[in-house]
Design an enzyme around this catalytic site. Sequence first.
Site, PDB file in Angstrom:
ATOM      1  N   GLU A 150       0.875  -0.841  -0.153  1.00 51.55           N
ATOM      2  CA  GLU A 150       0.330  -0.122   0.284  1.00 51.55           C
ATOM      3  C   GLU A 150       1.078   0.879   0.198  1.00 51.55           C
ATOM      4  O   GLU A 150       1.048   2.536   1.009  1.00 51.55           O
ATOM      5  CB  GLU A 150      -0.502   0.202   0.889  1.00 51.55           C
ATOM      6  CG  GLU A 150      -2.185  -1.094   1.007  1.00 51.55           C
ATOM      7  CD  GLU A 150      -3.313  -1.211   1.801  1.00 51.55           C
ATOM      8  OE1 GLU A 150      -3.016  -0.047   3.159  1.00 51.55           O
ATOM      9  OE2 GLU A 150      -4.467  -1.511   1.565  1.00 51.55           O
ATOM     10  N   CYS A 155       6.743  12.532   1.617  1.00 49.41           N
ATOM     11  CA  CYS A 155       7.446  13.228   2.425  1.00 49.41           C
ATOM     12  C   CYS A 155       7.952  14.285   1.609  1.00 49.41           C
ATOM     13  O   CYS A 155       8.235  14.870   1.019  1.00 49.41           O
ATOM     14  CB  CYS A 155       8.551  12.505   2.060  1.00 49.41           C
ATOM     15  SG  CYS A 155      10.507  12.821   3.308  1.00 49.41           S
ATOM     16  N   GLU A 308      -6.923  -7.729  -1.068  1.00 44.66           N
ATOM     17  CA  GLU A 308      -7.318  -7.973   0.704  1.00 44.66           C
ATOM     18  C   GLU A 308      -8.589  -7.863   0.819  1.00 44.66           C
ATOM     19  O   GLU A 308      -9.550  -6.156  -0.438  1.00 44.66           O
ATOM     20  CB  GLU A 308      -6.573  -7.065   1.092  1.00 44.66           C
ATOM     21  CG  GLU A 308      -4.713  -7.238   1.455  1.00 44.66           C
ATOM     22  CD  GLU A 308      -3.670  -6.319   2.419  1.00 44.66           C
ATOM     23  OE1 GLU A 308      -5.086  -5.400   3.230  1.00 44.66           O
ATOM     24  OE2 GLU A 308      -2.856  -6.129   2.467  1.00 44.66           O
ATOM     25  N   GLU A 356      -3.384  -4.250  14.691  1.00 43.82           N
ATOM     26  CA  GLU A 356      -5.190  -4.723  14.324  1.00 43.82           C
ATOM     27  C   GLU A 356      -5.647  -6.176  15.115  1.00 43.82           C
ATOM     28  O   GLU A 356      -5.980  -7.042  14.270  1.00 43.82           O
ATOM     29  CB  GLU A 356      -4.080  -5.569  12.753  1.00 43.82           C
ATOM     30  CG  GLU A 356      -4.029  -3.977  12.573  1.00 43.82           C
ATOM     31  CD  GLU A 356      -3.007  -4.403  11.144  1.00 43.82           C
ATOM     32  OE1 GLU A 356      -2.639  -5.638  10.727  1.00 43.82           O
ATOM     33  OE2 GLU A 356      -3.579  -3.817   9.757  1.00 43.82           O
ATOM     34  N   LYS A 357      -5.667  -6.299  16.492  1.00 47.38           N
ATOM     35  CA  LYS A 357      -5.467  -7.619  17.084  1.00 47.38           C
ATOM     36  C   LYS A 357      -7.231  -7.418  16.916  1.00 47.38           C
ATOM     37  O   LYS A 357      -7.722  -8.598  16.935  1.00 47.38           O
ATOM     38  CB  LYS A 357      -4.900  -7.377  18.503  1.00 47.38           C
ATOM     39  CG  LYS A 357      -5.455  -6.684  19.626  1.00 47.38           C
ATOM     40  CD  LYS A 357      -4.850  -6.630  20.924  1.00 47.38           C
ATOM     41  CE  LYS A 357      -5.664  -6.534  21.407  1.00 47.38           C
ATOM     42  NZ  LYS A 357      -4.643  -5.609  22.031  1.00 47.38           N
TER      43      LYS A 357
HETATM   44  C1  GLA Z   1      -4.335  -2.573   4.796  1.00 43.66           C
HETATM   45  C2  GLA Z   1      -2.690  -3.450   4.438  1.00 43.66           C
HETATM   46  C3  GLA Z   1      -2.794  -4.424   5.897  1.00 43.66           C
HETATM   47  C4  GLA Z   1      -3.740  -4.480   6.904  1.00 43.66           C
HETATM   48  C5  GLA Z   1      -5.298  -3.716   6.543  1.00 43.66           C
HETATM   49  C6  GLA Z   1      -6.008  -4.071   6.967  1.00 43.66           C
HETATM   50  O1  GLA Z   1      -4.963  -2.799   3.523  1.00 43.66           O
HETATM   51  O2  GLA Z   1      -2.125  -3.926   3.200  1.00 43.66           O
HETATM   52  O3  GLA Z   1      -1.726  -4.689   6.121  1.00 43.66           O
HETATM   53  O4  GLA Z   1      -3.238  -3.282   7.756  1.00 43.66           O
HETATM   54  O5  GLA Z   1      -4.961  -2.548   5.675  1.00 43.66           O
HETATM   55  O6  GLA Z   1      -7.903  -3.723   6.950  1.00 43.66           O
HETATM   56 ZN    ZN Z   2      12.153  12.334   1.919  1.00 41.72          ZN
END
Ligand code: GLA
Ligand code: ZN
Length: 675
Positions: A150, A155, A308, A356-357
């Site tokens: 992602e 920056c 995902e 993220e738990k």
């Molecule tokens: C994103 C990230 C993952 C995770 C999910 C959780 O899509 O790529 O690593 O953090 O979100 O929803």
């Molecule tokens: Zn930079």
Amino acid sequence: MTQTPFKQFLFGGDYNPEQWPKEIWAEDMQILTDVHMNEATINVFSWAQLQPSEETYDFSTLDAIVETLTRANFDIVLATSTAALPAWLVTRYPEVTRTDYEGRHARFGGRHNACPSSPIFRFYGAKLAGKLAERYGHLKNVVCWHISNEYGGYCYCDNCAAAFRVWLRQKYGTLNALNNAWYTHFWSHTFYDWSEIVPPNALSDGINHDHNVVLSGMGIDWRRFQSEALLQNLKDEKAAIRQYDPDTPITTNMMGTFKDLDYFQWAKELDIVSWDSYPAYNTPHSEVAMRHDLMRGLKGGQPFMLMEQTPSQQNWQAYNATKRPGQMRALSFQAIAHGADTIQYFQLRQGRGGTEKFHSAVISHADHDETRIIRETRALGSELAKVGPQLMNGRIQAKVGLIFDWDNYWSLEYSSGPSVSLTYVDQIKRYYAAFYRQNTAVDLIPTNLSADQLARYDVVLAPVLIMVKPGVSDAIHQYVANGGTFVTTYMSGINDEHDNVIMGGYPGPFRDLCGLWAEEIDALPPHTAVPVQFGDTETGGSIVANVSHLEGAETIATYGGADYYANTPAVTVNTYGTGQAYYVGTVLDTAGMDVLVDRLIQDKHLDHFTTPADVELTTRHYPDYALHFLINNGNQTETVDTSRFAGMPTLIGDGPVQATTELAPYGLIVIQETK
Ligand code: GLA
Ligand code: ZN
């Protein structure tokens, strides 16, 4: 057309076993195999474990994970782990972290945190990718590379400032050209030395918030540069991988309409597009569909990976509803209907710690296989195991093309005025949603198609095409002259590629095409509408209203009310060559959009199909058959008139289609039509 590079329909997702004891891995394999999974995406955030120090690498855990998966017959999507920096790297080389919009230089922590211009980051990121490719690239079950994760965020550090100046020199050659392009005599911004140019942030040219910059041309160049700098990071890793592994397809997971990166540019570097779909409990179905269609559009209609989705709830939204029974299956088939050739989750086992738990996973904290998620995953897995091969490689044959362009996204949202309510994706969505309500297929397309490429569409939509880059107007003129139908709107045809206004009246280069000029753009206060009479329908416009003068166009909708532009044209159509150009002067409400789209559907004989609001019909075409995905995206039972398909067999469903079909909440059928 390129085929999906995978031999089977991948069903799996992110798997992070380095976070839990090895003894559990065998149980993972058993449960995941039992739910018909055949793929795991691994090594997404393991840099700190793979490289404990600058001098040492340790692949023992990853070796063991790969071995476990291989023994269990899993295909592997192998990530490069460069999306989160290890602490030692930050401590030793502080330049590798980012400086944010406020000018604060980050210390260690978080993820997606590397400065794209840091030579140290670039060196070690690519080096790690190369080592992974050397070690694992030859494995038969490594079916895809997943570079970083992602990508996004900008920056504003000194390394980025220096790289920006190099980029600008290459683009403009002389400071004079840059000063002209950026309109720098405004507010005494004239530059006399390249070193005077600094990134536009809260300490410099940013005003109000980061959507505004004093010189919008500079702001857009900055975004172009940052998007390219991050893309260069991907290219660095790709080159390192290709030294050892010439063939395995390469992707990175994208995020739909995400603003920071020009995904059309990015897609050129990928062998297959992949993306992460995380609708909230209240995201409109049309919006989920549009994001899929945009991702499909990035490589001209090639199938993509759903890299995902969550099996049930997220953790990072404000209100993380669980997916209702059947909803995960419906969302999965919606993705497939719009072009996905994989179904993958984040994640396969729920973590015990970290932020993220509370994010759901296939194997939950309950730690056994008798959960609702497991049952639903198993049911979907068994369907995909049966019909997966027949689902893959279908094409969507859309006759409507909808232009989506990141330069326009940035330009519209950098506009200080006329209204803060005018945001890019919202405007594109209105046009997409109106066709979605009629189940008419739409392709999301870039701005730079030639007239020949546009000719495959009966209708080309260009809402808020505020920036007209070189070549775009000519291609559209030719497309319409040859019989195409073009639809554009308020805020179109205003700026050149440097974000400076094209003189002579809006919509600039489209003025002759549309047969009108727009003199003024009124901005309406929030929650107010101007009445619009559209044929027999009383509709309304909001946000902005153009005051236009006709030069050959025919008025098809007129402003009402008592304002000074009452009785002037709100929507027009102009004949140009053998085609037509529509100009929509205000943000039409749903009723108005429906009148417009009905007219286009009738005139151009576009395929359409009536369903209840929560139900969609989407068709994928294969050499010998078509699959019609009829999906109830809502939580009520719906009845659909399916007489058009009566008697056809179902790939998924209870046998031949009847004249009416009842769909349970989140229920679906897939109809197979032989050609
Ligand atoms: C994103 C990230 C993952 C995770 C999910 C959780 O899509 O790529 O690593 O953090 O979100 O929803
Ligand atoms: Zn930079």
